[in-house]
Design a protein around this motif. Structure first.
Motif, mmCIF file in Angstrom:
data_model
loop_
_atom_site.group_PDB
_atom_site.id
_atom_site.type_symbol
_atom_site.label_atom_id
_atom_site.label_comp_id
_atom_site.label_asym_id
_atom_site.label_seq_id
_atom_site.Cartn_x
_atom_site.Cartn_y
_atom_site.Cartn_z
ATOM 1 N N LEU A 186 50.970 33.257 36.286
ATOM 2 C CA LEU A 186 50.831 34.268 35.501
ATOM 3 C C LEU A 186 50.540 35.434 36.495
ATOM 4 N N ASP A 187 51.339 36.414 37.016
ATOM 5 C CA ASP A 187 51.184 37.369 38.025
ATOM 6 C C ASP A 187 50.932 38.676 37.474
ATOM 7 N N LEU A 188 49.914 39.298 37.398
ATOM 8 C CA LEU A 188 49.467 40.522 36.845
ATOM 9 C C LEU A 188 48.963 41.510 37.874
ATOM 10 N N ASP A 189 48.451 41.098 38.965
ATOM 11 C CA ASP A 189 47.974 41.961 39.829
ATOM 12 C C ASP A 189 47.217 43.267 38.987
ATOM 13 N N TYR A 190 46.949 42.688 37.866
ATOM 14 C CA TYR A 190 46.198 43.525 36.771
ATOM 15 C C TYR A 190 45.190 44.262 37.015
ATOM 16 N N PHE A 191 44.039 43.702 37.838
ATOM 17 C CA PHE A 191 42.844 44.608 37.991
ATOM 18 C C PHE A 191 42.967 45.871 39.110
ATOM 19 N N LYS A 192 44.068 46.116 39.691
ATOM 20 C CA LYS A 192 44.190 47.013 40.668
ATOM 21 C C LYS A 192 43.989 48.427 40.009
ATOM 22 N N GLY A 193 43.218 49.312 40.458
ATOM 23 C CA GLY A 193 42.889 50.657 40.094
ATOM 24 C C GLY A 193 41.919 50.526 38.869
ATOM 25 N N LEU A 194 41.392 49.572 38.372
ATOM 26 C CA LEU A 194 40.386 49.587 37.324
ATOM 27 C C LEU A 194 38.899 49.787 37.768
ATOM 28 N N LYS A 195 38.568 50.991 37.789
ATOM 29 C CA LYS A 195 37.320 51.409 38.484
ATOM 30 C C LYS A 195 36.029 51.036 37.884
ATOM 31 N N HIS A 196 36.358 50.674 36.657
ATOM 32 C CA HIS A 196 34.901 50.356 35.832
ATOM 33 C C HIS A 196 34.915 48.808 35.102
ATOM 34 N N LEU A 197 35.949 48.164 35.766
ATOM 35 C CA LEU A 197 36.020 46.761 35.223
ATOM 36 C C LEU A 197 34.848 45.980 35.917
ATOM 37 N N ALA A 198 33.981 45.209 34.752
ATOM 38 C CA ALA A 198 32.871 44.540 35.095
ATOM 39 C C ALA A 198 33.018 43.145 34.547
ATOM 40 N N ASN A 248 44.975 27.340 41.084
ATOM 41 C CA ASN A 248 45.030 28.155 42.104
ATOM 42 C C ASN A 248 46.363 28.791 42.588
ATOM 43 N N LYS A 249 47.770 28.092 42.228
ATOM 44 C CA LYS A 249 48.723 28.717 42.468
ATOM 45 C C LYS A 249 49.086 29.898 41.761
ATOM 46 N N GLY A 250 48.679 29.853 40.685
ATOM 47 C CA GLY A 250 48.698 31.066 39.788
ATOM 48 C C GLY A 250 47.707 32.233 39.945
ATOM 49 N N LEU A 251 46.904 32.119 40.899
ATOM 50 C CA LEU A 251 45.895 33.204 41.088
ATOM 51 C C LEU A 251 46.204 33.743 42.591
ATOM 52 N N PRO A 252 46.772 34.976 42.553
ATOM 53 C CA PRO A 252 46.761 35.836 43.846
ATOM 54 C C PRO A 252 45.279 35.652 44.435
ATOM 55 N N GLU A 253 45.213 35.666 45.813
ATOM 56 C CA GLU A 253 44.194 35.061 46.686
ATOM 57 C C GLU A 253 43.097 36.080 46.540
ATOM 58 N N TYR A 254 43.322 37.240 46.490
ATOM 59 C CA TYR A 254 42.070 38.492 46.390
ATOM 60 C C TYR A 254 42.227 39.282 45.050
ATOM 61 N N VAL A 255 42.742 38.667 44.109
ATOM 62 C CA VAL A 255 42.861 38.974 42.750
ATOM 63 C C VAL A 255 41.606 39.359 42.028
ATOM 64 N N PHE A 256 40.538 38.665 42.336
ATOM 65 C CA PHE A 256 39.071 39.122 41.960
ATOM 66 C C PHE A 256 38.306 39.745 42.977
ATOM 67 N N ASN A 257 38.807 40.358 44.012
ATOM 68 C CA ASN A 257 38.000 41.051 44.926
ATOM 69 C C ASN A 257 37.917 42.423 44.635
ATOM 70 N N VAL A 258 37.264 42.736 43.472
ATOM 71 C CA VAL A 258 36.968 43.986 42.809
ATOM 72 C C VAL A 258 35.633 44.247 42.831
ATOM 73 N N THR A 259 34.969 45.512 43.317
ATOM 74 C CA THR A 259 33.612 45.630 43.797
ATOM 75 C C THR A 259 32.843 46.117 42.513
ATOM 76 N N THR A 260 33.435 46.314 41.330
ATOM 77 C CA THR A 260 32.637 46.786 40.204
ATOM 78 C C THR A 260 32.617 45.509 39.188
ATOM 79 N N LEU A 261 32.945 44.278 39.829
ATOM 80 C CA LEU A 261 33.082 43.087 38.828
ATOM 81 C C LEU A 261 31.796 42.497 38.860
#
Length: 322
Positions: free
Chosen positions: A200-212, A223-236
């Motif tokens: 499942l490839d959403l690149d979904y969290f990009k641009g969500l500035k308030h995602l916690a 791991n094959k279904g998770l892009p490497e830096y998909v959870f590299n979100v500063t607000t998470l």
């Protein structure tokens, strides 16, 4: 003598009044104006009729394919005799999906100008397994499309204009790519009954500035279904990936405070690899240290003790469940 003078005066007055009256009643002769010569009229040049304004477009004309041995092959596509189950319509500048032949299993429609996907195009193509619609301008997919292709395995719709995950996705799907769209919400139950989904490839969290908080428990994520830096979100702050098929700890941002990875297939953990910062860096300023406080790893293939490099990296850790 006086009578003569009076008579003379009366006569002079009479003559004077007559002269004045004559001057008032005398008509003036009309003055003749010089005749004016009119310029000959010069005919104006005819204004050419302007064509009706056309709808502005930046689309180049569609590219038609060569004649095919298959009578049902759309003119804007290629139908190779060596691959009779494939329909190649990529890079053809088409605006709408043509009617797909019933013999088709693989449809390639990427790199076009398609704006919507309707069921009419798939009315005969019930055996489709693979549809590639990447890099178009799709803003809507009719949910009835998937009723026509219940055996679909791979659906690629990345690089489009979708605002939400399409509804009515078939349970047969194994791969779903939706990255680089304009998705802002996922309808409830969008992935229900999709037990075969492996990517499942959403690149979904990009641009969500308030995602916690992100909670993806009880799925089949690997791991094959998770892009490497998909959870590299500063607000998470809280990431829950419990009860999946993850074999290694995914990369996450140093601001994350709670990480749930219990009941996966993790066999080892390497603090050097998962640490958001280099272990050799000067972290005398505690504000620069990773903020992870809670780590849950039970239900994996791990056993104590926790590696020292994990403790050295995540110095704010208060609780580790293993």
């Amino acid at each position: 003598m006086k009578a003569g003078v009076g008579l003379f005066s009366a006569l002079a007055l009479f003559l004077l009044m007559g002269a004045v009256f004559t001057q008032r009643t005398r008509q003036k002769k009309p003055t003749k104006r010089p005749a004016t010569t009119r310029k000959p009229s010069v005919p104006k040049p005819a204004v050419p009729v302007q064509p009706e304004p056309q709808e502005p477009t930046d689309f180049p004309p569609p590219i038609l394919g060569p004649p095919s041995i298959f009578p049902d092959c759309p003119r804007e596509c290629l139908c190779s005799p060596s691959h009779p189950n494939a329909l190649n319509c990529e890079n053809r500048n088409i605006r709408a999906i043509p009617v797909i032949p019933s013999r088709t299993h693989y449809v390639y429609l990427q790199n076009n100008y398609i704006s919507e996907v309707t069921a009419e195009s798939f009315v005969n193509a019930t055996e489709i397994r693979w549809v590639n619609l990447a890099n178009n301008r799709i803003h809507r997919i009719d949910k009835k499309v998937f009723e026509k292709i219940p055996s679909l395995l791979y659906l690629y719709v990345q690089h489009n204009h979708l605002k939400e995950v399409p509804s009515g996705l078939p349970a047969s799907l194994e791969q779903l790519r939706l990255s680089r769209n304009r998705i802002s919400k996922i309808p409830a139950g969008a992935f229900n009954k999709m037990g075969n989904l492996t990517l499942l490839d959403l690149d979904y969290f990009k641009g969500l500035k308030h995602l916690a908080f992100v909670r993806l428990n009880y799925n089949q994520l690997s791991n094959k279904g998770l892009p490497e830096y998909v959870f590299n979100v500063t607000t998470l702050l809280d990431l829950q990936l419990s009860h999946n098929q993850i074999v290694s700890v995914p990369f996450f941002n140093g601001h994350l405070e709670h990480l749930h990875l219990n009941h996966n297939s993790i066999e080892s953990i390497n603090g050097t690899q998962i640490c958001p910062y280099s272990l050799q860096a000067d972290l005398s300023d505690l504000s620069l240290m990773p903020r992870l406080r809670y780590l849950r790893l039970d239900g994996n293939h791990l056993s104590p003790p926790i590696p020292l490099d994990v403790i050295m990296c995540f110095r704010h850790l208060h609780s580790i469940v293993i």
